[in-house]
Design a protein around this motif. Structure first.
Motif, PDB file in Angstrom:
ATOM      1  N   GLY A  26     -53.559 106.099   2.560  1.00 27.25           N
ATOM      2  CA  GLY A  26     -54.259 106.937   3.537  1.00 27.25           C
ATOM      3  C   GLY A  26     -53.445 108.133   3.965  1.00 27.25           C
ATOM      4  O   GLY A  26     -53.572 108.609   5.097  1.00 27.25           O
ATOM      5  N   PHE A 192     -59.371 105.983   7.707  1.00 28.84           N
ATOM      6  CA  PHE A 192     -59.366 105.434   6.366  1.00 28.84           C
ATOM      7  C   PHE A 192     -60.778 105.390   5.770  1.00 28.84           C
ATOM      8  O   PHE A 192     -61.761 105.144   6.471  1.00 28.84           O
ATOM      9  N   GLU A 196     -59.515 102.801   1.113  1.00 32.56           N
ATOM     10  CA  GLU A 196     -58.224 102.704   1.816  1.00 32.56           C
ATOM     11  C   GLU A 196     -58.182 101.491   2.730  1.00 32.56           C
ATOM     12  O   GLU A 196     -57.134 100.852   2.874  1.00 32.56           O
TER      13      GLU A 196
END
Length: 333
Positions: A26, A192, A196
Motif C-alpha cells: 500500500g 488500501f 492490498e
C-alpha cells in the motif's frame, strides 16, 4: 481466545502500533524509504498526511527504528501547544537546563547552542510533530521559524509533520504560506484497495504464526474492505472481531457473515437500520417541503368569489357554480 484455535502465537490485529507487524504494501514501505532518505540528506521539513487510522503512527515508529544511530528524536504529541510552549516542549525533550519561566528568546538561544553543538558531533536532531492538523496557526508559524536554524549547508533541526487532511487545509492559509514553501517532501497515505487488504491480512497472520491456507474468503475480504473503507485501524478492528466470530461458530474460515457480524458490533460502521431511518426521515421532510410549497401557491375558492364581477361573463357549473349562485341570491326568510 481464538489465537491457539487458528495456530497464532500472538494477536495479529492489535490497533496499537507493533513494528514487528509492519506491512510495506500500500505504498507504506516506499514512503518509509523516502522519509529516511529525506532526513539522511538533511532536508528541513517533510509532511505525511493520511486519514484517521491510515497508519501514520506506525509509520512514525518505523521511521524512528530505521533512522541511523546518529539521529536524536524529539516527539511532539500535544497539538494544543502554544508558540511559546512548543519551544519549552522541545527543550524539555532534549533535556536542556531551561526553566519553565524562561522567556522565548532565552529558550531559543539555548536550543540553538545545543543544535550547533550536536551538529559539530555529527548528530541529527529530528522532531516528529503528530496531530499537526490540530495545531494553532501561530504554533505552525513558530515551527517554521525553528526550521530557519541552520548552518551554511544544513538544517540544524529537521521536522516531520504527521497530520490528517485538515493539515493541508491549514497550510492553504495565506498567513502561513511561508511554512508550506519550506516543505520539501509531501506524502499521502491512501486507503488500501481490496488486493492490498488481502495482502495485509495475510502478512499480519503469517507474522503472528499462522501457517495454513487463507483464513479470509475472497467475499469476506471484499466485505471487510467496504466496511473499513481501506483504513488500517478499521481493518484491524473488523478482522479481529471477524476471527472471533468464526471461532465462536467453530469454523476455520472467515466468511462474509462473520464480517457482517463484526460490522454490526462496530461504532464506525453505519448501521443498516439507522441508514433506513435516515432515508425515511429525509423522504418525509421532502414531502413536507413539497406540501408547504404547494400550500403557499394554492389560491382558495373564497378568494376568487370576493368579487363576483370576475365571473359575470363566465358560465359556471357544478358545485362551484351552485355555490356562487347561492352567494349572489338573497337569503329567503
Amino acid at each position: 481466545m481464538y489465537y491457539s484455535y487458528f495456530g497464532l502465537r500472538q494477536a495479529p490485529f492489535k490497533i496499537t502500533p507493533d513494528t514487528r507487524l509492519f506491512f510495506p504494501g500500500g505504498n507504506r514501505g516506499a514512503v518509509l524509504e523516502a522519509l529516511v532518505y529525506a532526513i539522511a540528506t538533511g532536508e528541513g521539513m517533510v509532511k505525511v498526511v493520511g486519514e484517521v487510522g491510515s497508519g501514520k503512527t506506525m509509520l512514525c515508529r518505523m521511521l524512528e527504528r530505521e533512522l541511523p544511530e546518529n539521529a536524536e528524536i524529539v516527539y511532539l504529541a500535544n497539538p494544543s501547544l502554544s508558540p511559546d510552549n512548543i519551544l519549552h516542549a522541545i527543550a524539555f525533550e532534549l533535556h536542556l537546563p531551561v526553566a519553565g519561566s524562561e522567556d522565548r528568546l532565552k529558550v531559543m538561544h539555548a536550543l540553538q547552542e545545543y543544535l550547533v553543538r550536536k551538529h559539530a558531533e555529527n548528530r541529527r536532531i529530528v522532531a516528529f510533530v503528530e496531530e499537526a492538523q490540530s495545531m494553532p496557526l501561530e504554533t505552525l508559524e513558530e515551527i517554521r521559524l525553528l526550521s530557519n536554524l541552520e548552518t551554511q549547508d544544513e538544517k540544524l533541526l529537521q521536522i516531520v509533520l504527521f497530520g490528517q487532511p485538515e493539515l493541508d487545509e491549514s497550510l492553504m492559509n495565506p498567513h502561513i504560506r511561508q511554512l508550506k514553501e519550506r516543505i520539501t517532501y509531501s506524502f499521502y497515505l491512501h486507503p488500501f484497495s481490496i488486493a492490498e487488504v488481502r495482502d495485509y491480512l495475510s502478512s499480519r497472520l503469517r507474522a503472528s504464526g499462522y501457517k495454513g491456507m487463507g483464513v479470509f474468503t475472497r467475499a469476506a475480504i471484499r466485505s471487510l474492505t467496504r466496511y473499513s473503507k481501506g483504513l488500517l485501524r478499521r481493518i484491524n478492528i473488523l478482522a479481529d472481531k471477524s476471527l472471533l466470530a468464526a471461532y465462536a461458530g467453530g469454523e476455520i474460515k472467515v466468511r462474509t457473515r462473520h464480517v457482517r457480524r463484526a460490522a454490526r458490533d462496530t461504532e464506525f460502521v453505519t448501521k443498516p437500520g439507522a441508514a433506513v431511518l435516515a432515508m425515511a426521515l429525509s423522504f418525509c421532510l421532502a414531502l413536507a417541503a413539497i406540501g408547504w410549497f404547494a400550500w403557499q401557491r394554492f389560491i382558495p375558492v373564497s378568494a376568487l368569489v370576493e368579487d363576483t364581477r370576475l365571473f359575470k361573463d363566465v358560465p359556471l357549473s357544478g358545485a362551484i357554480g351552485r355555490g356562487l349562485e347561492g352567494a349572489d341570491s338573497p337569503k329567503q326568510p
